[in-house]
Design an enzyme around this catalytic site. Structure first.
Site, PDB file in Angstrom:
ATOM      1  CG  PHE A   1      -1.989  -0.939   1.309  1.00 35.09           C
ATOM      2  CD1 PHE A   1      -3.213  -0.679   0.707  1.00 35.09           C
ATOM      3  CD2 PHE A   1      -1.827  -2.153   1.963  1.00 35.09           C
ATOM      4  CE1 PHE A   1      -4.250  -1.603   0.765  1.00 35.09           C
ATOM      5  CE2 PHE A   1      -2.857  -3.077   2.037  1.00 35.09           C
ATOM      6  CZ  PHE A   1      -4.082  -2.803   1.429  1.00 35.09           C
ATOM      7  CB  ALA A   2       4.424   1.879   0.841  1.00 39.80           C
TER       8      ALA A   2
ATOM      9  CD  GLU B   1       4.617  10.876  -1.434  1.00 37.35           C
ATOM     10  OE1 GLU B   1       3.584  11.572  -1.333  1.00 37.35           O
ATOM     11  OE2 GLU B   1       5.498  10.865  -0.554  1.00 37.35           O
TER      12      GLU B   1
ATOM     13  CG  ASP C   1     -10.066   4.390 -10.698  1.00 36.26           C
ATOM     14  OD1 ASP C   1      -9.199   5.187 -10.299  1.00 36.26           O
ATOM     15  OD2 ASP C   1     -11.287   4.540 -10.457  1.00 36.26           O
ATOM     16  CD  GLU C   2      -6.348   9.055 -10.029  1.00 44.16           C
ATOM     17  OE1 GLU C   2      -5.418   9.731 -10.494  1.00 44.16           O
ATOM     18  OE2 GLU C   2      -7.057   9.424  -9.084  1.00 44.16           O
TER      19      GLU C   2
ATOM     20  CE1 TYR D   1      -1.259   7.795  -6.776  1.00 47.10           C
ATOM     21  CE2 TYR D   1      -3.158   8.193  -8.205  1.00 47.10           C
ATOM     22  CZ  TYR D   1      -2.523   7.438  -7.229  1.00 47.10           C
ATOM     23  OH  TYR D   1      -3.145   6.342  -6.698  1.00 47.10           O
ATOM     24  CB  ALA D   2      -2.287   8.483 -13.160  1.00 46.55           C
TER      25      ALA D   2
ATOM     26  CE  LYS E   1      -0.400   3.126  -7.033  1.00 46.90           C
ATOM     27  NZ  LYS E   1       0.144   2.455  -5.819  1.00 46.90           N
TER      28      LYS E   1
ATOM     29  CG  MET F   1     -13.873  16.389  -2.868  1.00 44.35           C
ATOM     30  SD  MET F   1     -14.902  16.200  -4.328  1.00 44.35           S
ATOM     31  CE  MET F   1     -15.917  14.817  -3.860  1.00 44.35           C
TER      32      MET F   1
ATOM     33  CE1 TYR G   1      -8.915  21.972  -6.503  1.00 44.94           C
ATOM     34  CE2 TYR G   1      -8.694  19.658  -7.066  1.00 44.94           C
ATOM     35  CZ  TYR G   1      -8.301  20.758  -6.320  1.00 44.94           C
ATOM     36  OH  TYR G   1      -7.291  20.618  -5.407  1.00 44.94           O
TER      37      TYR G   1
ATOM     38  NE  ARG H   1      -6.647  17.076  -8.912  1.00 46.53           N
ATOM     39  CZ  ARG H   1      -7.137  16.004  -8.253  1.00 46.53           C
ATOM     40  NH1 ARG H   1      -7.598  14.969  -8.928  1.00 46.53           N
ATOM     41  NH2 ARG H   1      -7.154  15.965  -6.944  1.00 46.53           N
TER      42      ARG H   1
HETATM   43  O1  DAU Z   1      -9.438   6.736  -8.353  1.00 46.08           O
HETATM   44  C1  DAU Z   1      -8.565   6.267  -7.357  1.00 46.08           C
HETATM   45  C2  DAU Z   1      -7.770   7.432  -6.853  1.00 46.08           C
HETATM   46  O2  DAU Z   1      -8.666   8.255  -6.125  1.00 46.08           O
HETATM   47  C3  DAU Z   1      -6.581   7.053  -5.999  1.00 46.08           C
HETATM   48  O3  DAU Z   1      -5.676   6.309  -6.781  1.00 46.08           O
HETATM   49  C4  DAU Z   1      -5.888   8.312  -5.478  1.00 46.08           C
HETATM   50  O4  DAU Z   1      -4.822   7.967  -4.628  1.00 46.08           O
HETATM   51  C5  DAU Z   1      -6.892   9.147  -4.738  1.00 46.08           C
HETATM   52  O5  DAU Z   1      -6.290  10.355  -4.339  1.00 46.08           O
HETATM   53  C6  DAU Z   1      -8.117   9.432  -5.597  1.00 46.08           C
HETATM   54  O6  DAU Z   1      -7.783  10.356  -6.647  1.00 46.08           O
HETATM   55  P1  DAU Z   1      -8.708  11.606  -7.006  1.00 46.08           P
HETATM   56  O7  DAU Z   1      -7.878  12.664  -7.596  1.00 46.08           O
HETATM   57  O8  DAU Z   1      -9.922  11.175  -7.756  1.00 46.08           O
HETATM   58  O9  DAU Z   1      -9.186  11.995  -5.489  1.00 46.08           O
HETATM   59  P2  DAU Z   1      -9.416  13.408  -4.803  1.00 46.08           P
HETATM   60  O10 DAU Z   1     -10.112  13.133  -3.524  1.00 46.08           O
HETATM   61  O11 DAU Z   1      -8.192  14.237  -4.787  1.00 46.08           O
HETATM   62  O12 DAU Z   1     -10.451  14.104  -5.783  1.00 46.08           O
HETATM   63  C7  DAU Z   1     -11.711  13.550  -6.050  1.00 46.08           C
HETATM   64  C8  DAU Z   1     -12.416  14.461  -7.030  1.00 46.08           C
HETATM   65  O13 DAU Z   1     -12.677  15.695  -6.367  1.00 46.08           O
HETATM   66  C9  DAU Z   1     -11.580  14.798  -8.244  1.00 46.08           C
HETATM   67  O14 DAU Z   1     -12.416  14.933  -9.379  1.00 46.08           O
HETATM   68  C10 DAU Z   1     -10.981  16.156  -7.892  1.00 46.08           C
HETATM   69  C11 DAU Z   1     -12.054  16.785  -7.044  1.00 46.08           C
HETATM   70  N1  DAU Z   1     -11.567  17.734  -6.012  1.00 46.08           N
HETATM   71  C12 DAU Z   1     -10.578  17.317  -5.174  1.00 46.08           C
HETATM   72  C13 DAU Z   1     -10.069  18.155  -4.204  1.00 46.08           C
HETATM   73  C14 DAU Z   1      -8.956  17.714  -3.277  1.00 46.08           C
HETATM   74  C15 DAU Z   1     -12.110  19.001  -5.879  1.00 46.08           C
HETATM   75  O15 DAU Z   1     -13.042  19.374  -6.640  1.00 46.08           O
HETATM   76  N2  DAU Z   1     -11.605  19.846  -4.939  1.00 46.08           N
HETATM   77  C16 DAU Z   1     -10.598  19.482  -4.089  1.00 46.08           C
HETATM   78  O16 DAU Z   1     -10.178  20.304  -3.249  1.00 46.08           O
END
Ligand code: DAU
Length: 347
Positions: A79-80, A82, A123-124, A147-148, A151, A187, A204, A270
């Protein structure tokens, strides 16, 4: 069996360690974790001193340390990593070190000692998915963020070890996961903790990006099944069938907390933001009989309720000496107010 769980003090990793100790009374776990910002000893509270558990602080890219630990275990679950896309846009090099070099260091020890390794992926790696399509395991890897890409690099190294050396590796590709102990940069935990402290929720772009949402305990169950029963050299998608646009998730979250939608603030998108992820997870269902145990509503409600009752856990991070407030200001251009949770209408 004795399992080396790398990144076991992180979010899904700690859920996995708990699961193994609870469901497999004959198994032992060695947790290896660097305790960088998202790995926390508090995530192992209640299980750290279990006689079947041992904690080791260290880096998966430390070849000597990893070699010794792999030698004394039967299998490795990695699981380790970034994990945060926004941080990968700020500092891609850290992601290559953990997600590619770290994976290769583990693979080398696993090969030498002829053990099994499960690589937890995402899935990314498939990249953006057109509406109406679902990524299936043989699809090409077309990552789009640093990131993707890192991975995917780790996965390709796994593939090289399977093909070149016959190393026993299995891979899981999970969708967006939420639940207890997720670092509040992602998020859902960010928005829950901001809402609880009456601060704006930075959505975003138009907020119509689609993700599929899975509970960490269901994700951990899938990983465990693939470790024990997955076919060597195979990859397994781990989806939930809970596709939702971000704005729907945000509205449901605010409604659950009894907080106003006026907390939502649309901020610049983003860079390179993937519009949609969607997995076909028929393979793990058919071959191993896995399916999630919670629907979307329960997944989200259980997650939110955990943050409501564990404000000390996330308050320590938001007030803490690690870099969360600095990161937050750099990412959003806003100062983080670190006051405790205000009264909520949380059910
Ligand atoms: O899909 C699996 C992935 O899900 C994992 O591999 C990643 O480690 C994990 O971080 C996550 O990636 P996302 O980029 O989808 O997750 P995050 O929670 O950062 O963002 C979810 C959605 O929300 C994405 O469309 C971006 C949006 N978002 C995120 C943040 C942090 C916002 O709109 N505002 C925000 O401040």
């Amino acid at each position: 069996m004795r399992i080396l769980v790398t990144g076991g003090a992180g979010f899904i990793g700690s859920s996995y360690v708990r699961r193994v100790l609870a469901h497999h009374p004959a198994d032992e776990v060695v947790t290896l974790d660097l305790l960088s910002y998202a790995g926390r000893l508090s995530n192992l509270e209640g299980i750290r001193d279990d006689p079947r558990h041992r904690f080791v602080r260290g880096d998966i890219a430390d070849a000597d340390l990893v070699d010794g630990l792999v030698a004394e275990c039967d299998a490795v679950v990695n699981f380790a990593a970034e994990t945060h896309v926004d941080r990968s846009l700020l500092d891609p090099a850290a992601f290559v070190r953990a997600n590619v070099t770290g994976v290769m260091t583990l693979l080398e020890a696993v090969r030498r000692h002829a053990k099994r390794m499960l690589q937890v992926s995402t899935d990314e790696v498939y990249g953006d998915v057109e509406p109406g399509r679902f990524s299936v395991e043989p699809d090409p890897l077309l990552p789009r963020s640093p990131y993707a890409a890192a991975k995917a690099g780790g996965e390709l190294m796994c593939r090289a070890y399977v093909v070149s050396y016959g190393t026993d590796v299995v891979i899981t590709r999970g969708c967006n996961t939420i639940g207890p102990r997720q670092y509040p940069e992602k998020m859902v935990p960010l928005f829950v903790t901001n809402a609880l402290t009456d601060q704006p929720l930075p959505v975003y772009g138009d907020g119509m990006q689609v993700r599929d949402w899975l509970h960490a305990e269901d994700h951990a169950a899938a990983v465990d099944l693939v470790l024990r029963q997955g076919r060597a050299g195979e990859s397994y998608n781990v989806g939930a069938g809970n596709e939702r646009p971000n704005l729907d998730v945000v509205r449901a979250l605010l409604a659950h907390l009894g907080k106003p939608e006026s907390l939502v603030v649309h901020v610049p998108d983003r860079p390179g933001h993937d519009r949609r992820y969607a997995l076909d997870w028929g393979k793990i269902r058919r071959e191993l009989g896995w399916r999630p145990t919670r629907d979307f509503e329960r997944t989200l409600a259980d997650t939110i309720d955990w943050y409501v009752t564990n404000s000390e856990w996330w308050g320590a991070i938001r007030r803490g000496t690690d870099d969360f407030a600095t990161y937050y200001e750099r990412q959003y251009g806003w100062r983080l107010a670190v006051a405790g949770a205000s009264g909520t209408g949380a059910r």
